[in-house]
Design an enzyme around this catalytic site. Structure first.
Site, PDB file in Angstrom:
ATOM      1  N   LYS A 206       2.559  10.247   4.423  1.00 11.30           N
ATOM      2  CA  LYS A 206       3.312  10.454   3.178  1.00 11.30           C
ATOM      3  C   LYS A 206       2.524   9.942   1.970  1.00 11.30           C
ATOM      4  CE  LYS A 206       7.468   8.525   4.632  1.00 11.30           C
ATOM      5  NZ  LYS A 206       8.828   8.018   4.368  1.00 11.30           N
TER       6      LYS A 206
ATOM      7  N   LYS B 117       2.081   6.798   1.453  1.00 11.88           N
ATOM      8  CA  LYS B 117       2.791   5.579   1.020  1.00 11.88           C
ATOM      9  C   LYS B 117       2.153   4.360   1.688  1.00 11.88           C
ATOM     10  CE  LYS B 117       7.527   5.704  -0.470  1.00 11.88           C
ATOM     11  NZ  LYS B 117       8.919   5.425  -0.191  1.00 11.88           N
TER      12      LYS B 117
HETATM   13  N1  C2G Z   1      17.256   4.880  -2.436  1.00  8.62           N
HETATM   14  C1  C2G Z   1      18.378   4.763  -3.252  1.00  8.62           C
HETATM   15  N2  C2G Z   1      18.290   4.043  -4.402  1.00  8.62           N
HETATM   16  C2  C2G Z   1      17.131   3.421  -4.742  1.00  8.62           C
HETATM   17  C3  C2G Z   1      15.993   3.526  -3.906  1.00  8.62           C
HETATM   18  C4  C2G Z   1      16.083   4.265  -2.744  1.00  8.62           C
HETATM   19  O1  C2G Z   1      19.451   5.334  -2.958  1.00  8.62           O
HETATM   20  N3  C2G Z   1      17.084   2.705  -5.918  1.00  8.62           N
HETATM   21  C5  C2G Z   1      17.376   5.688  -1.212  1.00  8.62           C
HETATM   22  C6  C2G Z   1      16.425   6.879  -1.186  1.00  8.62           C
HETATM   23  O2  C2G Z   1      16.976   7.983  -1.895  1.00  8.62           O
HETATM   24  C7  C2G Z   1      16.310   7.154   0.315  1.00  8.62           C
HETATM   25  C8  C2G Z   1      16.488   5.757   0.945  1.00  8.62           C
HETATM   26  O3  C2G Z   1      17.012   4.901  -0.090  1.00  8.62           O
HETATM   27  O4  C2G Z   1      17.376   8.001   0.746  1.00  8.62           O
HETATM   28  C9  C2G Z   1      15.180   5.172   1.446  1.00  8.62           C
HETATM   29  O5  C2G Z   1      14.249   5.212   0.371  1.00  8.62           O
HETATM   30  P1  C2G Z   1      12.690   5.035   0.756  1.00  8.62           P
HETATM   31  O6  C2G Z   1      12.526   3.850   1.620  1.00  8.62           O
HETATM   32  O7  C2G Z   1      11.893   5.157  -0.508  1.00  8.62           O
HETATM   33  O8  C2G Z   1      12.464   6.327   1.671  1.00  8.62           O
HETATM   34  P2  C2G Z   1      11.412   7.501   1.452  1.00  8.62           P
HETATM   35  O9  C2G Z   1      10.049   6.936   1.359  1.00  8.62           O
HETATM   36  O10 C2G Z   1      11.959   8.338   0.370  1.00  8.62           O
HETATM   37  O11 C2G Z   1      11.449   8.244   2.868  1.00  8.62           O
HETATM   38  O12 C2G Z   1      12.074  11.904   5.809  1.00  8.62           O
HETATM   39  C10 C2G Z   1      12.605  11.222   4.685  1.00  8.62           C
HETATM   40  C11 C2G Z   1      11.675  10.114   4.243  1.00  8.62           C
HETATM   41  O13 C2G Z   1      11.326   9.285   5.329  1.00  8.62           O
HETATM   42  C12 C2G Z   1      12.326   9.282   3.133  1.00  8.62           C
END
Ligand code: C2G
Length: 138
Positions: free
Chosen positions: A44, A46
């Site tokens: 990703k 990341k």
């Molecule tokens: N999230 C949220 N509010 C935030 C930050 C994150 O609601 N201030 C939510 C994101 O929308 C996501 C979840 O928390 O649904 C996890 O966020 P991340 O750890 O950043 O996940 P991500 O890297 O987006 O990975 O296949 C899907 C991916 O694995 C998602």
């Protein structure tokens, strides 16, 4: 038994993550979370502060979460929905529309992100604090 499913990296666990998991858990009886592995995060693009095993440990300690399993690729979601007999798939709104293809297997929902918090912002704050400390120490 209503089962809810979500995925994420959940690095530097913060209240935005907690509020999402809490709202998703309220949609059913059990919440299943696919935690992105370190290898998948590399895919990703990341870079995480914490390794997979520690991010899983934190998720498993969260009272809203029933089961944590590895998210290793983009393509595993359909299989996961079927093997875990999922009723609702949910993500934060930054993913709106990205997973509608699961709509023939389960209900798909996108919940509003929590404003003014993200793992990136936390990393930036720590960096700025370190910079200020160096200036003070000279
Ligand atoms: N999230 C949220 N509010 C935030 C930050 C994150 O609601 N201030 C939510 C994101 O929308 C996501 C979840 O928390 O649904 C996890 O966020 P991340 O750890 O950043 O996940 P991500 O890297 O987006 O990975 O296949 C899907 C991916 O694995 C998602």
């Amino acid at each position: 038994m209503t089962r809810v499913l979500t995925y994420g990296t959940f690095d530097l666990f913060h209240h935005g993550h907690v509020r999402l998991l809490e709202r998703l858990a309220a949609l059913g009886d059990e919440l299943y979370v696919g935690c992105s592995t370190d290898a998948f995060n590399a895919l990703k693009g990341k870079k995480t502060a914490l390794p997979y095993r520690h991010r899983v440990e934190v998720l498993e300690a969260c009272r809203h979460v029933t089961h944590v399993f590895p998210e290793e690729c983009w393509e595993q979601k359909r299989d996961d929905v079927q093997r875990f007999d999922i009723d609702v798939f949910g993500m934060g709104s930054d993913w709106k529309g990205e997973f509608d293809f699961l709509g023939d297997l389960c209900k798909v929902v996108y919940l509003p992100r929590t404003r003014n918090v993200s793992t990136t912002e936390i990393k930036d704050m720590v960096y700025d604090l370190q910079h200020e400390l160096r200036l003070v120490k000279g």
